[in-house]
Design an enzyme around this catalytic site. Structure first.
Site, PDB file in Angstrom:
ATOM      1  N   TRP A  24      10.177   2.201 -12.141  1.00 55.83           N
ATOM      2  CA  TRP A  24       8.957   3.010 -12.304  1.00 55.83           C
ATOM      3  C   TRP A  24       8.996   4.288 -11.463  1.00 55.83           C
ATOM      4  CZ3 TRP A  24       9.182  -2.152 -11.104  1.00 55.83           C
ATOM      5  CH2 TRP A  24       9.133  -2.493  -9.741  1.00 55.83           C
ATOM      6  N   GLU A  37       2.004  -0.657 -10.908  1.00 53.70           N
ATOM      7  CA  GLU A  37       1.080  -0.952  -9.812  1.00 53.70           C
ATOM      8  C   GLU A  37       0.277  -2.227 -10.084  1.00 53.70           C
ATOM      9  OE1 GLU A  37       0.940   0.129  -6.891  1.00 53.70           O
ATOM     10  OE2 GLU A  37       2.176   1.928  -7.038  1.00 53.70           O
ATOM     11  N   THR A  43       2.715  -9.805  -6.554  1.00 51.47           N
ATOM     12  CA  THR A  43       4.064 -10.169  -7.011  1.00 51.47           C
ATOM     13  C   THR A  43       5.108  -9.284  -6.328  1.00 51.47           C
ATOM     14  OG1 THR A  43       3.030 -10.585  -9.174  1.00 51.47           O
ATOM     15  CG2 THR A  43       5.416 -10.667  -9.093  1.00 51.47           C
ATOM     16  N   TYR A 120      -7.172   1.082  -4.204  1.00 50.82           N
ATOM     17  CA  TYR A 120      -5.736   1.242  -3.941  1.00 50.82           C
ATOM     18  C   TYR A 120      -5.002   1.770  -5.177  1.00 50.82           C
ATOM     19  CZ  TYR A 120      -0.843   0.341  -3.986  1.00 50.82           C
ATOM     20  OH  TYR A 120       0.498   0.525  -4.164  1.00 50.82           O
ATOM     21  N   ASP A 138      -2.695  -0.468   0.723  1.00 50.17           N
ATOM     22  CA  ASP A 138      -2.542  -1.875   0.345  1.00 50.17           C
ATOM     23  C   ASP A 138      -2.227  -2.694   1.592  1.00 50.17           C
ATOM     24  OD1 ASP A 138       0.101  -1.305   0.959  1.00 50.17           O
ATOM     25  OD2 ASP A 138       0.929  -2.121  -0.905  1.00 50.17           O
ATOM     26  N   CYS A 192       8.529  -2.870   8.371  1.00 52.71           N
ATOM     27  CA  CYS A 192       7.410  -3.487   9.108  1.00 52.71           C
ATOM     28  C   CYS A 192       6.911  -4.681   8.296  1.00 52.71           C
ATOM     29  CB  CYS A 192       6.309  -2.439   9.299  1.00 52.71           C
ATOM     30  SG  CYS A 192       5.146  -2.823  10.615  1.00 52.71           S
ATOM     31  N   CYS A 203      12.758   1.766  12.277  1.00 54.11           N
ATOM     32  CA  CYS A 203      11.485   2.410  11.921  1.00 54.11           C
ATOM     33  C   CYS A 203      11.432   3.855  12.415  1.00 54.11           C
ATOM     34  CB  CYS A 203      10.330   1.623  12.537  1.00 54.11           C
ATOM     35  SG  CYS A 203       8.712   2.322  12.166  1.00 54.11           S
TER      36      CYS A 203
END
Length: 346
Positions: A24, A37, A43, A120, A138, A192, A203
């Site tokens: 996507w 989305e 999932t 979201y 999210d 994270c 990070c």
């Protein structure tokens, strides 16, 4: 301004070199972004990929989705769970065709008004497809930001999501809002991480992260503990006659509404109960054998199931179920994954 630049600049630099190649992300097609989305709610990314490809092949445009037959839609969604998401997709597609000429609106509030699209998802579609400067917060993003800022607010509360969304907007670059949101999500999904130890050495924000500097990683984010799931026991009947199998359609309301399932009873049945059930359904002479056990976890309830395989010489007619060919379970009738263990036995 220095820290502000550092947050967005270092994050986008990290994203440019580390982002995953996902189907996507091949282009900025709003339809593809929207479908992905919705599929990605509840999932994992790796699990979604084959479903996304199959869905796009079958329904490549919003017009195809708007007119798809319900059973076909359920079959395409089979295995992703939360089937109302698929029904909401179709309802929203119809609105997009009727009110927006088949194009998803490039407007946050209009996106938000579509069935099944919350804050979201509207933020994700708006920023990624249309470069709107809107947050997309999210669970991954909430975890990253709670640790970054050392924020111990309950991330399951709406006010926390809204407050973090407002705060992160201060750092969102005008020229790449979609990439910024995707980078935040990606950081939470791959570095994270939700379970296990985060990979802080990878990070881009390790120098400014409060949880990392103050050793608060294990305490953040804060979430209200969920209530224990209710356990429901079921006996599932695999009624077979040659190559045919009996299936039943669930009611229009409640869990797994409108989907096909194997006939079942909401209790654990012993040999005597099963014998009685068979007599009531005119199956006294049929052969039976155990057909395994299954467990399926929903968000608020857990099903503990035991299967009984019943071989019949002729299909017994009943208004409670229909007889179909076993191979039709593969390509026509959508069975929830709760019953997958019993389908495999067939």
């Amino acid at each position: 301004m220095e820290q502000r630049y550092d947050l967005s600049g270092s994050l986008l630099h990290w994203y440019d070199y580390n982002k995953r190649i996902l189907p996507w992300r091949e282009n900025k097609d709003p339809y593809r972004i929207w479908i992905s989305e919705i599929m990605l709610q509840q999932t994992r990314v790796e699990a979604v990929k084959p479903y996304f490809d199959r869905f796009m092949e079958a329904l490549p445009t919003v017009y195809d989705l708007a007119k798809v037959d319900e059973d076909r839609l359920m079959k395409l969604w089979e295995g992703l769970g939360y089937y109302n998401r698929a029904r909401n997709l179709k309802a929203a597609a119809q609105t997009i065709v009727e009110e927006y000429g088949g194009q998803l609106p490039a407007d946050y509030d209009k996106l938000l008004s579509l069935k099944g699209i919350g804050m979201y998802t509207a933020g994700a579609i708006g920023s990624i497809a249309f470069e709107l400067q809107v947050p997309a917060v999210d669970g991954n993003v909430l975890r990253v930001l709670a640790r970054l800022w050392g924020d111990d607010s309950d991330i399951l509360k709406d006010k926390t999501k809204k407050a973090m969304g407002r705060r992160i907007m201060e750092f969102m670059p005008e020229d790449r809002p979609g990439d910024f949101n995707q980078a935040l999500i990606e950081l939470g999904a791959t570095v994270c991480v939700p379970n296990g130890q985060p990979l802080c050495d990878q990070c881009p924000w390790d120098t400014v992260c409060k949880a990392y500097k103050e050793d608060l990683i294990d305490q953040l984010p804060v979430k209200t503990p969920k209530k224990a799931r209710r356990i429901e026991r079921k006996t599932v009947f695999l009624l077979e006659c040659g190559e045919q199998i009996a299936i039943h359609k669930r009611g229009d309301k409640g869990l797994l509404a409108g989907l096909w399932e194997f006939p079942n009873e909401d209790k654990k049945m012993d040999a005597e109960d099963i014998k009685e059930w068979m007599a009531e359904h005119y199956m006294e002479d049929a052969k039976t054998k155990a057909a395994g056990k299954g467990k399926h976890i929903f968000s608020h309830v857990e099903w503990h199931m035991e299967g009984v395989r019943i071989s019949l010489k002729t299909p017994i007619q009943s208004e409670n179920y229909v007889w179909v060919l076993k191979k039709e379970l593969e390509n026509t009738y959508a069975l929830p994954s709760a019953f997958e263990i019993f389908r495999k036995i067939l």
